[in-house]
Write an enzyme that holds these catalytic residues in place. Structure first.
Site, PDB file in Angstrom:
ATOM      1  CD  GLU A 180     109.969 -55.869-175.699  1.00  0.00           C
ATOM      2  OE1 GLU A 180     109.170 -55.299-176.799  1.00  0.00           O
ATOM      3  OE2 GLU A 180     109.648 -55.582-174.586  1.00  0.00           O
ATOM      4  CG  ASP A 181     105.982 -55.847-180.213  1.00  0.00           C
ATOM      5  OD1 ASP A 181     106.313 -55.766-179.150  1.00  0.00           O
ATOM      6  OD2 ASP A 181     105.260 -55.211-180.953  1.00  0.00           O
ATOM      7  CG  LEU A 232     103.160 -44.000-180.176  1.00  0.00           C
ATOM      8  CD1 LEU A 232     101.601 -44.095-180.267  1.00  0.00           C
ATOM      9  CD2 LEU A 232     103.561 -43.066-179.289  1.00  0.00           C
ATOM     10  N   GLY A 245     105.707 -50.415-176.488  1.00  0.00           N
ATOM     11  CA  GLY A 245     106.608 -50.491-175.283  1.00  0.00           C
ATOM     12  C   GLY A 245     106.608 -49.476-174.317  1.00  0.00           C
ATOM     13  CB  ILE A 246     106.167 -45.979-174.819  1.00  0.00           C
ATOM     14  CG1 ILE A 246     107.188 -46.106-175.754  1.00  0.00           C
ATOM     15  CG2 ILE A 246     106.339 -44.740-174.193  1.00  0.00           C
ATOM     16  CD1 ILE A 246     108.455 -46.260-175.158  1.00  0.00           C
ATOM     17  CB  SER A 260     103.913 -56.227-170.580  1.00  0.00           C
ATOM     18  OG  SER A 260     102.954 -55.289-171.251  1.00  0.00           O
ATOM     19  CB  ALA A 261     104.787 -50.885-170.709  1.00  0.00           C
ATOM     20  CE  LYS A 264      99.451 -48.002-164.877  1.00  0.00           C
ATOM     21  NZ  LYS A 264      99.285 -46.599-164.621  1.00  0.00           N
ATOM     22  CB  SER A 300     101.700 -43.775-175.461  1.00  0.00           C
ATOM     23  OG  SER A 300     102.280 -44.910-175.302  1.00  0.00           O
ATOM     24  CG  ASP A 330     106.574 -56.544-175.258  1.00  0.00           C
ATOM     25  OD1 ASP A 330     105.912 -56.237-174.487  1.00  0.00           O
ATOM     26  OD2 ASP A 330     106.100 -56.518-176.268  1.00  0.00           O
ATOM     27  CG  LEU A 331     100.651 -59.141-173.161  1.00  0.00           C
ATOM     28  CD1 LEU A 331     100.421 -60.473-172.985  1.00  0.00           C
ATOM     29  CD2 LEU A 331      99.815 -58.344-172.219  1.00  0.00           C
ATOM     30  CG  ASP A 332     100.440 -55.057-175.387  1.00  0.00           C
ATOM     31  OD1 ASP A 332      99.320 -55.722-175.406  1.00  0.00           O
ATOM     32  OD2 ASP A 332     100.702 -54.227-174.675  1.00  0.00           O
ATOM     33  NE  ARG A 349      96.497 -46.904-169.880  1.00  0.00           N
ATOM     34  CZ  ARG A 349      95.833 -47.315-168.910  1.00  0.00           C
ATOM     35  NH1 ARG A 349      95.137 -46.646-168.381  1.00  0.00           N
ATOM     36  NH2 ARG A 349      96.040 -48.626-168.659  1.00  0.00           N
ATOM     37  CB  THR A 398      97.102 -56.356-177.605  1.00  0.00           C
ATOM     38  OG1 THR A 398      98.291 -57.171-177.163  1.00  0.00           O
ATOM     39  CG2 THR A 398      95.680 -57.187-177.260  1.00  0.00           C
TER      40      THR A 398
HETATM   41  C1  BG6 Z   1     102.996 -51.625-174.090  1.00  0.00           C
HETATM   42  C2  BG6 Z   1     102.284 -51.266-175.552  1.00  0.00           C
HETATM   43  O1  BG6 Z   1     102.886 -53.056-173.903  1.00  0.00           O
HETATM   44  O2  BG6 Z   1     101.999 -51.273-173.101  1.00  0.00           O
HETATM   45  C3  BG6 Z   1     102.032 -49.914-175.591  1.00  0.00           C
HETATM   46  O3  BG6 Z   1     103.535 -51.845-176.423  1.00  0.00           O
HETATM   47  C4  BG6 Z   1     101.140 -49.531-174.335  1.00  0.00           C
HETATM   48  O4  BG6 Z   1     101.480 -49.502-176.879  1.00  0.00           O
HETATM   49  C5  BG6 Z   1     101.632 -49.842-173.183  1.00  0.00           C
HETATM   50  O5  BG6 Z   1     101.048 -48.215-174.298  1.00  0.00           O
HETATM   51  C6  BG6 Z   1     100.607 -49.597-171.946  1.00  0.00           C
HETATM   52  O6  BG6 Z   1      99.511 -50.269-171.947  1.00  0.00           O
HETATM   53  P1  BG6 Z   1      98.126 -50.017-171.132  1.00  0.00           P
HETATM   54  O7  BG6 Z   1      97.574 -51.107-171.579  1.00  0.00           O
HETATM   55  O8  BG6 Z   1      98.737 -50.064-169.565  1.00  0.00           O
HETATM   56  O9  BG6 Z   1      97.772 -48.916-171.550  1.00  0.00           O
HETATM   57 MG    MG Z   2     105.209 -54.935-177.578  1.00  0.00          MG
END
Ligand code: BG6
Ligand code: MG
Length: 224
Positions: free
Chosen positions: A171-172, A44, A46-47, A116-117, A119, A52, A9-11, A49, A17
């Site tokens: 993953e976190d 929120l 991993g979910i 990662s979810a 973008k 969320s 996962d990234l964030d 935009r 982030t």
């Molecule tokens: C996930 C985050 O990695 O990406 C979520 O954990 C975030 O918090 C989701 O909403 C979508 O990210 P973005 O950058 O496309 O809005």
């Molecule tokens: Mg994460």
């Protein structure tokens, strides 16, 4: 079982982030008269935009208060704020041990993938100067279902031609751990032990400092 890939996962795993997402959602929620706290924010992580935003509106009792166009505009505003926070991101903001782990994996010929979810993932990897250390970044739009469905992790493994059983996912987020397990992979959680274990994590570390190839190999051997 031999470790053939690590799917990250990234964030909240590669860098902080997840905190920027929280700050940006909190501001938008306040503008809408909705209070969110860190405990709610766990739901929120991993979910996507839009999903969320829907969760925040439900949380505030405003699920039906806005048109699809208004919701698109809210999501756009949140992302603008989030992207402005990303401007301060520097290579030194990479979590401790991550760059070393990726370099070690490169030496050992173990590919690293991002599932990662977000973008914004390519932009974040660029700011951290990590782009070259990943074999593939799964485009979130390339799969039908987001986390907790396994699609992003399965797509990552498929792209590099590795069976899920030979992969470790890191993953976190609770939804992310569920996604890794649903993909048939071994799950390493980063963060709060009780919640991530309840979601199915095979092992949980408080932070990224303990991540290295020997630890990941041992975890896969032990859990698979
Ligand atoms: C996930 C985050 O990695 O990406 C979520 O954990 C975030 O918090 C989701 O909403 C979508 O990210 P973005 O950058 O496309 O809005
Ligand atoms: Mg994460």
């Amino acid at each position: 079982m031999e470790l053939k890939a690590v799917i990250f996962d990234l964030d909240g795993v590669i860098t902080d982030t997840a905190e920027y997402h929280f700050i940006a959602w909190k501001q938008l929620a306040e503008e809408l008269g909705i209070a969110i706290d860190r405990a709610f924010n766990e739901q929120l992580k991993g979910i996507s935009r839009m999903e969320s935003l829907e969760r925040i509106l439900i949380h505030g009792g405003k699920a039906d208060a806005y048109t699809p166009e208004e919701k698109e505009d809210m999501a756009r505003r949140k992302n603008e704020h989030y992207v402005s926070l990303l401007e301060r991101l520097k290579p030194e903001d990479t979590y401790p041990g991550i760059r070393e782990l990726l370099l070690e994996m490169q030496r050992e010929g173990i590919p690293a993938v991002i599932a990662s979810a977000s973008k914004n993932a390519p932009q974040i990897l660029h700011a951290l100067e990590l782009t070259e250390l990943f074999s593939y970044v799964v485009p979130p739009d390339s799969v039908k279902r987001g986390k907790p469905a396994p699609d992003l992790f399965l797509r990552g493994a498929e792209e590099i031609g590795v069976p899920p059983k030979a992969c470790i996912g890191v993953e976190d987020a609770q939804a992310g751990i569920e996604a890794i397990k649903a993909a048939g992979m071994t799950a390493v959680g980063i963060g709060e032990e009780a919640a991530l274990t309840a979601s199915g994590a095979d092992v949980v570390l408080p932070d990224t400092t303990g991540l290295n190839v020997a630890f990941l190999r041992k975890t896969l051997d032990f859990k698979s």
